[in-house]
Design an enzyme around this catalytic site. Structure first.
Site, mmCIF file in Angstrom:
data_model
loop_
_atom_site.group_PDB
_atom_site.id
_atom_site.type_symbol
_atom_site.label_atom_id
_atom_site.label_comp_id
_atom_site.label_asym_id
_atom_site.label_seq_id
_atom_site.Cartn_x
_atom_site.Cartn_y
_atom_site.Cartn_z
ATOM 1 C CD GLU A 1 25.497 15.755 14.531
ATOM 2 O OE1 GLU A 1 26.155 16.816 14.544
ATOM 3 O OE2 GLU A 1 24.308 15.704 14.208
ATOM 4 C CD1 TRP B 1 25.059 20.752 4.108
ATOM 5 C CD2 TRP B 1 24.249 18.690 3.777
ATOM 6 N NE1 TRP B 1 25.759 19.889 4.928
ATOM 7 C CE2 TRP B 1 25.278 18.615 4.738
ATOM 8 C CE3 TRP B 1 23.595 17.511 3.410
ATOM 9 C CZ2 TRP B 1 25.675 17.423 5.339
ATOM 10 C CZ3 TRP B 1 23.969 16.317 4.007
ATOM 11 C CH2 TRP B 1 25.002 16.285 4.955
ATOM 12 C CG ASN B 2 20.291 17.732 7.126
ATOM 13 O OD1 ASN B 2 19.881 18.886 7.025
ATOM 14 N ND2 ASN B 2 20.298 17.082 8.265
ATOM 15 C CD GLU C 1 17.451 20.809 14.320
ATOM 16 O OE1 GLU C 1 18.411 20.157 14.784
ATOM 17 O OE2 GLU C 1 16.991 20.656 13.175
ATOM 18 C CG LEU C 2 22.616 24.299 17.585
ATOM 19 C CD1 LEU C 2 23.395 24.931 18.721
ATOM 20 C CD2 LEU C 2 22.909 25.019 16.275
ATOM 21 C CE LYS D 1 24.603 30.845 4.324
ATOM 22 N NZ LYS D 1 24.688 29.740 3.342
ATOM 23 N N PRO D 2 20.213 29.662 2.151
ATOM 24 C CG PRO D 2 19.734 29.067 -0.068
ATOM 25 C CD PRO D 2 19.883 30.258 0.843
ATOM 26 C CB ALA D 3 23.145 24.362 2.706
ATOM 27 C CB CYS E 1 20.044 16.853 13.507
ATOM 28 S SG CYS E 1 20.675 18.085 12.393
ATOM 29 N N GLY F 1 21.978 23.631 12.001
ATOM 30 C CA GLY F 1 23.316 23.235 11.557
ATOM 31 C C GLY F 1 24.118 22.725 12.736
ATOM 32 C CB SER F 2 27.686 22.006 13.122
ATOM 33 O OG SER F 2 28.311 23.263 12.990
HETATM 34 C C1 SIN Z 1 17.363 17.440 10.873
HETATM 35 O O1 SIN Z 1 18.194 16.639 10.541
HETATM 36 O O2 SIN Z 1 17.682 18.436 11.503
HETATM 37 C C2 SIN Z 1 15.912 17.309 10.522
HETATM 38 C C3 SIN Z 1 15.367 15.972 10.694
HETATM 39 C C4 SIN Z 1 13.870 15.951 10.738
HETATM 40 O O3 SIN Z 1 13.223 17.006 10.705
HETATM 41 O O4 SIN Z 1 13.315 14.865 10.842
#
Ligand code: SIN
Length: 489
Positions: free
Chosen positions: A388, A155-156, A257-258, A179-181, A291, A235-236
């Site tokens: 985090e 979602w971010n 990508e965690l 599948k989106p958030a 992230c 995600g996490s």
């Molecule tokens: C993310 O928070 O995973 C993406 C951040 C970004 O692509 O700059």
């Protein structure tokens, strides 16, 4: 007003159609800035997931057989449409996610850049003719699409994390089920509408919004289906681990990508103005819900107090409020759980002796708004340095020497992004090599773009997104040994 827009879609997107769910259920999308209900969206279930997978499977042969140049043109048209509808997409994004409108506009550009980049890369997928060790053989290598892919997105960055996965998949000749958030399905469905308008053939992209009652079941099918050949997840770390387990029986290719826990190191000789301003960007972008945003600020002891004061001053000037108001710099956190975690981390640091320089409270702007916060004299043992935070809190620690800070900065679990400021070229190379992170920003707090490989080390995941490496995640290497050849020599 947006409700009248053709981009405002509320149904599942399967086989080029917006369709109702088999579950006959919907879920609510909330504006985190106001708590208001934005709309109801169809809630995908297991049956819908199977339909979407089948649609992607049936579309595969035609899509992978479509010449790369034509796939490239479809992507280019999708890119053009995203740019044409940038303002509407940004408004939708701010409404469901909360980030300030200007950041949303930037996210649309960032997301579109992946579509543009991979529309170009589609034409550059190349095999090889190897130098054969035997006279009567020719050895060839083909690069072929992996097949039907699945993407589970966060979602971010509700828009850019979809295009960063879907664009290379499509460029490579794969079809995809996304599948989106649950918090941000509207941006995903708007992208689907634009894909439809771009003429991307039926079944190539499918989108399954689902809420927390359905997400686990939908995700499980995506992981377990033998028709799906690859999963890409952002995600996490905790959820990534579970998905990997579910992917194990079918030996599915995965990119993960965690989570991250980025250090931001400032050496004594650094340009302090530049470091403070980069710290603001890196920390408070998307209210710290990124992230790769900096979490632990390791500042050389000779400048730590000054850096902390200057950062606190800048942070206290940031305007908190509804992202639709162009005067605001910081939007809300995504939900109550996110806010509780941020509060808990700040409280834990204060309880253990950290000094609160600014912020630390829920802002008057509303229930999910947290003030931009700086805590000084933090210790590595505090929660904020272990987990985090995913919120607008800068934790400041000090260090004495390079070796010490490298040891501290290298987190045992996370290895996504790191940043440091130094003017010394030898130190820049030394430290960059010693930091165990997939991405390193030197004298900058902004590292993301479509040309660079995005991804982490350790439990921050594996695989790369964007860049020329990003498309390799969606390609299989096939070797052909051609015997019985006759050569002149
Ligand atoms: C993310 O928070 O995973 C993406 C951040 C970004 O692509 O700059």
């Amino acid at each position: 007003m947006l409700e009248k827009s053709e981009l405002f879609q509320k149904k599942l997107f399967i086989n080029n159609q917006f369709v109702p769910t088999a579950s006959q259920k919907t879920f609510t999308v909330i504006n985190p800035a106001t708590g208001e209900v934005l709309t109801e969206v169809e809630n995908a279930n297991v049956t819908d997931t199977e339909h979407a997978i089948l649609a992607a499977h049936q579309a595969l042969a035609n899509w992978k057989g479509t010449p790369a140049k034509q796939r490239s043109q479809y992507l280019r048209e999708w890119f053009n449409l995203i740019k044409n509808y940038q303002t509407e997409l940004a408004q939708l994004l701010t409404l469901e996610q909360g980030k300030p409108l200007q950041e949303a506009v930037e996210e649309i550009s960032y997301g579109a850049s992946f579509v543009e980049w991979f529309s170009e890369q589609a034409k550059r997928i190349e095999g090889s003719l190897l130098s054969s060790p035997q006279k009567d053989k020719e050895l060839l290598v083909f690069q072929e699409p992996v097949g039907v892919c699945a993407a589970i997105t966060p979602w971010n960055f509700p828009m850019a994390m979809i295009t960063r996965k879907a664009a290379p998949a499509l460029a490579a000749g794969c079809t995809i089920v996304i599948k989106p958030a649950e918090q941000t399905p509207l941006s995903a469905l708007a992208l689907a509408k634009l894909a439809q308008m771009a003429g991307i053939p039926a079944g190539v992209i499918n989108i399954l919004p689902a809420d927390q009652t359905q997400s686990i079941a939908v995700g499980k099918i995506l992981c377990e289906s033998p028709l799906i050949k690859k999963l890409s997840f952002t995600g996490s770390t905790q959820v990534g681990r579970e998905l990997l387990k579910q992917c194990a029986p079918t030996i599915k290719r995965c990119s993960m990508e965690l989570g991250g826990h980025a250090p931001f190191i400032v050496f004594a000789d650094a340009d302090l103005d530049a470091a403070v301003s980069a710290a603001v960007t890196s920390k408070y972008r998307n209210a710290g819900q990124t992230c790769i945003c900096s979490n632990r600020f390791y500042i050389h002891q000779s400048i730590a107090d000054e850096f902390a004061q200057r950062l606190a001053e800048k942070a206290s000037q940031l305007k908190v409020g509804n992202g639709l108001d162009p005067n605001n710099d910081l939007g809300p956190l995504i939900d109550q759980a996110a806010l509780n975690k941020v509060k808990h981390h700040v409280q834990d640091a204060i309880n253990q002796g950290a000094q609160l320089l600014t912020g630390g409270q829920i802002d008057n702007a509303g229930a999910l708004f947290f003030q931009p916060t700086v805590v000084h004299q933090v210790k590595d043992s505090m929660l904020i340095c272990q987990e985090e935070t995913f919120g607008p809190v800068a934790a400041i620690l000090s260090f004495n020497n390079e070796a010490e800070v490298i040891t501290k900065a290298n987190h045992p679990e996370y290895g996504l992004a790191a940043y440091f400021f130094s003017q010394n070229i030898a130190q820049i190379f030394r430290v960059a090599k010693a930091l165990e992170y997939g991405m390193i920003g030197v004298n900058t707090g902004l590292i993301s773009n479509e040309i660079a490989p995005f991804g982490g080390l350790k439990q921050s995941g594996f695989g790369r997104e964007g860049s020329r490496w990003g498309i390799e995640e969606y390609l299989e290497t096939k070797y052909l040994c051609l015997g019985g050849m006759q050569n002149y020599s």
